[in-house]
Design a protein around this motif. Structure first.
Motif, PDB file in Angstrom:
ATOM      1  N   ASP A 151       0.863  -1.184   0.000  1.00  0.00           N
ATOM      2  CA  ASP A 151       0.000   0.000   0.000  1.00  0.00           C
ATOM      3  C   ASP A 151       0.895   1.228   0.000  1.00  0.00           C
ATOM      4  O   ASP A 151       1.385   1.666   1.038  1.00  0.00           O
ATOM      5  N   LEU A 152       1.125   1.805  -1.199  1.00  0.00           N
ATOM      6  CA  LEU A 152       2.073   2.900  -1.357  1.00  0.00           C
ATOM      7  C   LEU A 152       1.353   4.185  -1.768  1.00  0.00           C
ATOM      8  O   LEU A 152       0.393   4.147  -2.547  1.00  0.00           O
ATOM      9  N   SER A 153       1.840   5.301  -1.254  1.00  0.00           N
ATOM     10  CA  SER A 153       1.354   6.593  -1.730  1.00  0.00           C
ATOM     11  C   SER A 153       1.898   6.837  -3.134  1.00  0.00           C
ATOM     12  O   SER A 153       2.768   6.090  -3.617  1.00  0.00           O
ATOM     13  N   ARG A 154       1.407   7.883  -3.793  1.00  0.00           N
ATOM     14  CA  ARG A 154       1.861   8.162  -5.150  1.00  0.00           C
ATOM     15  C   ARG A 154       3.373   8.377  -5.198  1.00  0.00           C
ATOM     16  O   ARG A 154       4.063   7.811  -6.051  1.00  0.00           O
ATOM     17  N   LEU A 155       3.904   9.178  -4.293  1.00  0.00           N
ATOM     18  CA  LEU A 155       5.336   9.454  -4.316  1.00  0.00           C
ATOM     19  C   LEU A 155       6.159   8.258  -3.876  1.00  0.00           C
ATOM     20  O   LEU A 155       7.261   8.036  -4.393  1.00  0.00           O
ATOM     21  N   GLU A 156       5.656   7.477  -2.935  1.00  0.00           N
ATOM     22  CA  GLU A 156       6.362   6.252  -2.538  1.00  0.00           C
ATOM     23  C   GLU A 156       6.485   5.315  -3.742  1.00  0.00           C
ATOM     24  O   GLU A 156       7.553   4.734  -3.982  1.00  0.00           O
ATOM     25  N   PHE A 157       5.391   5.183  -4.496  1.00  0.00           N
ATOM     26  CA  PHE A 157       5.440   4.313  -5.679  1.00  0.00           C
ATOM     27  C   PHE A 157       6.412   4.867  -6.715  1.00  0.00           C
ATOM     28  O   PHE A 157       7.223   4.119  -7.277  1.00  0.00           O
ATOM     29  N   ASP A 158       6.339   6.177  -6.978  1.00  0.00           N
ATOM     30  CA  ASP A 158       7.223   6.781  -7.979  1.00  0.00           C
ATOM     31  C   ASP A 158       8.693   6.613  -7.588  1.00  0.00           C
ATOM     32  O   ASP A 158       9.542   6.355  -8.443  1.00  0.00           O
ATOM     33  N   LEU A 159       8.987   6.788  -6.307  1.00  0.00           N
ATOM     34  CA  LEU A 159      10.361   6.632  -5.822  1.00  0.00           C
ATOM     35  C   LEU A 159      10.829   5.194  -5.987  1.00  0.00           C
ATOM     36  O   LEU A 159      11.930   4.941  -6.508  1.00  0.00           O
ATOM     37  N   LEU A 160      10.004   4.244  -5.580  1.00  0.00           N
ATOM     38  CA  LEU A 160      10.364   2.839  -5.694  1.00  0.00           C
ATOM     39  C   LEU A 160      10.540   2.437  -7.156  1.00  0.00           C
ATOM     40  O   LEU A 160      11.513   1.748  -7.512  1.00  0.00           O
ATOM     41  N   ALA A 161       9.626   2.867  -8.027  1.00  0.00           N
ATOM     42  CA  ALA A 161       9.703   2.502  -9.441  1.00  0.00           C
ATOM     43  C   ALA A 161      10.947   3.088 -10.102  1.00  0.00           C
ATOM     44  O   ALA A 161      11.610   2.425 -10.906  1.00  0.00           O
ATOM     45  N   TYR A 162      11.267   4.330  -9.751  1.00  0.00           N
ATOM     46  CA  TYR A 162      12.456   4.956 -10.357  1.00  0.00           C
ATOM     47  C   TYR A 162      13.723   4.227  -9.934  1.00  0.00           C
ATOM     48  O   TYR A 162      14.593   3.936 -10.769  1.00  0.00           O
ATOM     49  N   LEU A 176      17.066  12.205  -7.812  1.00  0.00           N
ATOM     50  CA  LEU A 176      15.748  11.850  -7.286  1.00  0.00           C
ATOM     51  C   LEU A 176      14.867  13.086  -7.136  1.00  0.00           C
ATOM     52  O   LEU A 176      13.674  13.058  -7.473  1.00  0.00           O
ATOM     53  N   LEU A 177      15.433  14.172  -6.651  1.00  0.00           N
ATOM     54  CA  LEU A 177      14.667  15.406  -6.511  1.00  0.00           C
ATOM     55  C   LEU A 177      14.191  15.911  -7.872  1.00  0.00           C
ATOM     56  O   LEU A 177      13.071  16.392  -8.016  1.00  0.00           O
ATOM     57  N   ALA A 178      15.041  15.770  -8.881  1.00  0.00           N
ATOM     58  CA  ALA A 178      14.694  16.248 -10.219  1.00  0.00           C
ATOM     59  C   ALA A 178      13.683  15.342 -10.906  1.00  0.00           C
ATOM     60  O   ALA A 178      12.731  15.821 -11.524  1.00  0.00           O
ATOM     61  N   GLU A 179      13.860  14.037 -10.805  1.00  0.00           N
ATOM     62  CA  GLU A 179      13.049  13.101 -11.586  1.00  0.00           C
ATOM     63  C   GLU A 179      11.796  12.617 -10.876  1.00  0.00           C
ATOM     64  O   GLU A 179      10.794  12.321 -11.521  1.00  0.00           O
TER      65      GLU A 179
END
Length: 228
Positions: A151-162, A176-179
């Motif tokens: 159960d991930l928030s939008r940013l948690e998912f984006d961080l993990l996927a990146y 990470l801050l940029a992307e």
């Protein structure tokens, strides 16, 4: 050319933005009230929404949530609120980018091109990313660990996927801050640390005893398959 809906209550700013965007080849509609803009999102189906937070009838954050309930259109927040916590909250609520007032029409046009480029990139089907027992499906925005959904928030998912896309490389905090956070000129490392802490907790690990997420001191973060 993109169709752009500008939601801005200041008439001078609204008209100046519309002129500049039309000169750059975009089709533009403008609204000064959030309630009126919602029907335009549904009926006109713009490619991008530029949303001011200080609207006369509704808070911009509420408008963002309403837009997200009916559309996946990219939303760029335009705000005079230079508050990191507020920006993080809005990005977590579904915003795709933001600009701090005062900003130039050229900067906004560049951000419009960027969010449209990212939208096109995410439209193509992609294979799930697998790192050890961790599986990330970017198309469904779903992640699981050993078969159990995370159960991930939008940013948690984006961080993990990146990090998974770059695995096992070390990714710098600046990148990470940029992307992920869309802060190309840098930001607070604390933002990354907080989200990493939440993500580690959901992966059943900690900074002191990492399995997937490893901090490389002075360099950045990497996601790699556990040894065992």
């Amino acid at each position: 050319m993109a169709s752009v809906l500008v939601i801005e209550d200041d008439q001078r700013i609204r008209e100046a933005l519309a002129r500049a965007l039309v000169e750059n080849g975009h089709a533009v509609r403008t609204e000064s009230r959030g309630s009126d803009a919602l029907s335009v999102v549904v009926d006109w189906k713009p490619d991008v929404v530029v949303l001011d937070l200080g609207l006369p009838d509704l808070d911009g954050g509420d408008v963002l949530r309403m837009v997200r309930s009916v559309s996946t259109v990219p939303v760029i927040i335009a705000t005079a609120r230079d508050d990191e916590a507020e920006v993080v909250r809005l990005l977590d609520s579904g915003a795709d980018d933001y600009v701090i007032k005062p900003y130039s029409a050229a900067q906004l046009d560049a951000r419009i091109r960027a969010v449209l480029r990212r939208a096109r990139e995410t439209a193509a089907p992609r294979a799930a990313l697998v790192v050890g027992e961790l599986e990330i499906d970017s198309d469904r925005r779903a992640a699981s660990l050993a078969g159990d959904a995370l159960d991930l928030s939008r940013l948690e998912f984006d961080l993990l996927a990146y990090l998974a896309r770059r695995s096992p490389e070390v990714v710098t905090r600046r990148e990470l801050l940029a992307e992920v956070w869309r802060q190309p000129h840098g930001g607070a490392d604390k933002t990354i640390d907080v989200h990493l802490s939440w993500l580690r907790r959901k992966l059943g690990e900690s900074a002191a005893d990492p399995r997937y997420l490893h901090t490389v001191r002075g360099v950045g973060i990497k996601l790699e398959r556990p040894d065992s």
